[in-house]
Design a protein around this motif. Structure first.
Motif, PDB file in Angstrom:
ATOM      1  N   ARG A 130       1.033  -0.988   0.182  1.00  0.00           N
ATOM      2  CA  ARG A 130       0.148  -0.351   0.015  1.00  0.00           C
ATOM      3  C   ARG A 130       0.767   1.049  -0.189  1.00  0.00           C
ATOM      4  O   ARG A 130       0.388   2.280  -0.269  1.00  0.00           O
ATOM      5  CB  ARG A 130      -0.364  -0.021   1.040  1.00  0.00           C
ATOM      6  N   LYS A 131       1.415   1.348   0.544  1.00  0.00           N
ATOM      7  CA  LYS A 131       2.866   2.290   0.865  1.00  0.00           C
ATOM      8  C   LYS A 131       3.530   2.195  -0.931  1.00  0.00           C
ATOM      9  O   LYS A 131       3.421   3.500  -1.260  1.00  0.00           O
ATOM     10  CB  LYS A 131       4.270   2.193   1.555  1.00  0.00           C
ATOM     11  N   PHE A 132       3.606   1.728  -1.399  1.00  0.00           N
ATOM     12  CA  PHE A 132       4.030   0.997  -2.938  1.00  0.00           C
ATOM     13  C   PHE A 132       3.575   2.260  -4.111  1.00  0.00           C
ATOM     14  O   PHE A 132       3.266   3.178  -4.535  1.00  0.00           O
ATOM     15  CB  PHE A 132       4.262   0.291  -3.298  1.00  0.00           C
ATOM     16  N   ASP A 133       2.001   1.566  -3.822  1.00  0.00           N
ATOM     17  CA  ASP A 133       0.918   2.817  -4.135  1.00  0.00           C
ATOM     18  C   ASP A 133       0.933   4.064  -3.928  1.00  0.00           C
ATOM     19  O   ASP A 133       0.204   4.752  -5.387  1.00  0.00           O
ATOM     20  CB  ASP A 133      -0.515   2.202  -3.930  1.00  0.00           C
ATOM     21  N   ARG A 134       1.044   4.365  -2.760  1.00  0.00           N
ATOM     22  CA  ARG A 134       1.010   5.221  -2.378  1.00  0.00           C
ATOM     23  C   ARG A 134       1.563   6.268  -3.027  1.00  0.00           C
ATOM     24  O   ARG A 134       1.373   7.152  -3.592  1.00  0.00           O
ATOM     25  CB  ARG A 134       0.078   5.476  -0.813  1.00  0.00           C
ATOM     26  N   LEU A 135       3.225   5.929  -2.901  1.00  0.00           N
ATOM     27  CA  LEU A 135       3.860   6.975  -3.581  1.00  0.00           C
ATOM     28  C   LEU A 135       3.872   6.718  -5.126  1.00  0.00           C
ATOM     29  O   LEU A 135       4.374   7.897  -5.198  1.00  0.00           O
ATOM     30  CB  LEU A 135       5.787   6.699  -2.931  1.00  0.00           C
ATOM     31  N   VAL A 136       3.009   5.679  -5.653  1.00  0.00           N
ATOM     32  CA  VAL A 136       3.153   5.902  -7.339  1.00  0.00           C
ATOM     33  C   VAL A 136       2.553   7.253  -7.245  1.00  0.00           C
ATOM     34  O   VAL A 136       2.064   7.929  -8.142  1.00  0.00           O
ATOM     35  CB  VAL A 136       2.141   4.291  -7.793  1.00  0.00           C
ATOM     36  N   GLU A 137       1.044   7.394  -6.361  1.00  0.00           N
ATOM     37  CA  GLU A 137      -0.489   8.245  -5.853  1.00  0.00           C
ATOM     38  C   GLU A 137       0.398   9.396  -5.844  1.00  0.00           C
ATOM     39  O   GLU A 137      -0.216  10.597  -7.000  1.00  0.00           O
ATOM     40  CB  GLU A 137      -0.971   7.912  -5.715  1.00  0.00           C
ATOM     41  N   LEU A 138       1.090   9.676  -5.294  1.00  0.00           N
ATOM     42  CA  LEU A 138       1.528  11.394  -4.646  1.00  0.00           C
ATOM     43  C   LEU A 138       2.846  11.159  -5.567  1.00  0.00           C
ATOM     44  O   LEU A 138       2.869  12.687  -5.819  1.00  0.00           O
ATOM     45  CB  LEU A 138       2.565  11.248  -3.155  1.00  0.00           C
ATOM     46  N   ASN A 139       3.358  10.676  -6.493  1.00  0.00           N
ATOM     47  CA  ASN A 139       4.024  11.425  -7.263  1.00  0.00           C
ATOM     48  C   ASN A 139       3.524  11.033  -8.369  1.00  0.00           C
ATOM     49  O   ASN A 139       4.326  12.949  -9.339  1.00  0.00           O
ATOM     50  CB  ASN A 139       5.487  10.300  -7.643  1.00  0.00           C
ATOM     51  N   ALA A 140       2.746  11.122  -9.415  1.00  0.00           N
ATOM     52  CA  ALA A 140       1.865  11.481 -10.207  1.00  0.00           C
ATOM     53  C   ALA A 140       1.592  12.918  -9.777  1.00  0.00           C
ATOM     54  O   ALA A 140       0.909  14.051 -10.812  1.00  0.00           O
ATOM     55  CB  ALA A 140       0.544  10.909 -10.248  1.00  0.00           C
ATOM     56  N   ILE A 141       0.946  12.526  -8.469  1.00  0.00           N
ATOM     57  CA  ILE A 141      -0.258  14.205  -7.763  1.00  0.00           C
ATOM     58  C   ILE A 141       1.299  15.477  -8.384  1.00  0.00           C
ATOM     59  O   ILE A 141       0.715  16.648  -8.353  1.00  0.00           O
ATOM     60  CB  ILE A 141      -0.249  14.207  -6.273  1.00  0.00           C
ATOM     61  N   GLU A 142       2.818  15.456  -7.377  1.00  0.00           N
ATOM     62  CA  GLU A 142       3.403  15.971  -7.269  1.00  0.00           C
ATOM     63  C   GLU A 142       3.751  17.275  -8.495  1.00  0.00           C
ATOM     64  O   GLU A 142       4.318  18.062  -9.105  1.00  0.00           O
ATOM     65  CB  GLU A 142       4.360  15.892  -6.692  1.00  0.00           C
ATOM     66  N   GLY A 143       4.017  15.883  -9.711  1.00  0.00           N
ATOM     67  CA  GLY A 143       4.047  15.918 -11.055  1.00  0.00           C
ATOM     68  C   GLY A 143       3.232  17.042 -11.575  1.00  0.00           C
ATOM     69  O   GLY A 143       3.529  18.061 -12.570  1.00  0.00           O
TER      70      GLY A 143
END
Length: 225
Positions: A155-168
């Protein structure tokens, strides 16, 4: 080895240099049979309404997963769909898309299972790419309070994927390119998406912006007069 893996391996073995060229000829023949004017329209110019900033991963082709045709999406891809203000390649693509092509949407699309994001979660050296992945570690640092509370690693992995897209997407919104377009009254929206390799579905991260009013005041810039 299961049947699915054998089928996958056999397919990869049949993809050769010559098969790629033959595949192109087959595609052209099929396309012309279905639409004789297809390539005439493509050659006349492009007017895509969307700029797609995605990962270089071979399993995430922008046109195929959105059911669109060549000419519909202008595409920029890099490892882990990273957006930084020092990447002149990306900024050049963004500038051309916004100011020449007049795209109406810029989409930063990550994907679950991204190898680049996973590598950024670890501490092993990979090579030159470590310097690129540092940008994703910065995303972790910004959101460490949230991420550190997630004990399940998947879940942490998935959330970092999401946050990386959001910050991008946030980094796209804060560029002078996008803000000048907004100031000029240009119709332009920026979005963050994440694609699932397991389901084929795209999730909207619900962080879209269509004007400078939608972004943090610290990033707002006065337009040149």
């Amino acid at each position: 080895m299961c049947a699915k893996n054998i089928e996958k391996d056999n397919r990869q073995e049949t993809i050769t240099y010559d098969s790629l060229l033959q595949g192109n000829k087959d595609w052209v023949a099929t396309t012309l049979n279905e639409d004789p004017a297809f390539f005439d329209r493509l050659a006349a110019g492009q007017n895509p309404p969307v700029l797609w900033i995605g990962c270089s991963d071979s399993r995430v082709p922008a046109n195929q997963i959105t059911n669109t045709l060549p000419g519909d999406i202008f595409v920029h891809r890099n490892i882990a769909n990273v957006v930084t203000h020092t990447d002149m390649n990306l900024l050049s693509v963004l500038d051309y898309s916004v100011n020449v092509l007049k795209v109406k949407h810029v989409i930063v699309c990550g994907h679950y299972g991204c190898g680049g994001v996973n590598a950024a979660l670890g501490d092993k050296q990979v090579g030159l790419i470590d310097n690129w992945l540092r940008n994703i570690k910065d995303v972790y640092r910004i959101h460490d309070r949230e991420l550190d509370t997630i004990k399940d690693q998947a879940r942490k992995f998935d959330r970092l994927v999401e946050l990386n897209a959001i910050e991008g997407a946030a980094n796209i919104m804060s560029t002078s390119i996008v803000q000048n377009a907004w100031a000029a009254g240009q119709e332009l929206s920026v979005h963050a998406w994440v694609y699932s390799l397991k389901t084929g579905l795209i999730s909207d991260m619900k962080v879209s912006a269509s004007s400078a009013a939608d972004i943090s005041p610290v990033y707002k810039m006065k337009a040149n007069k």
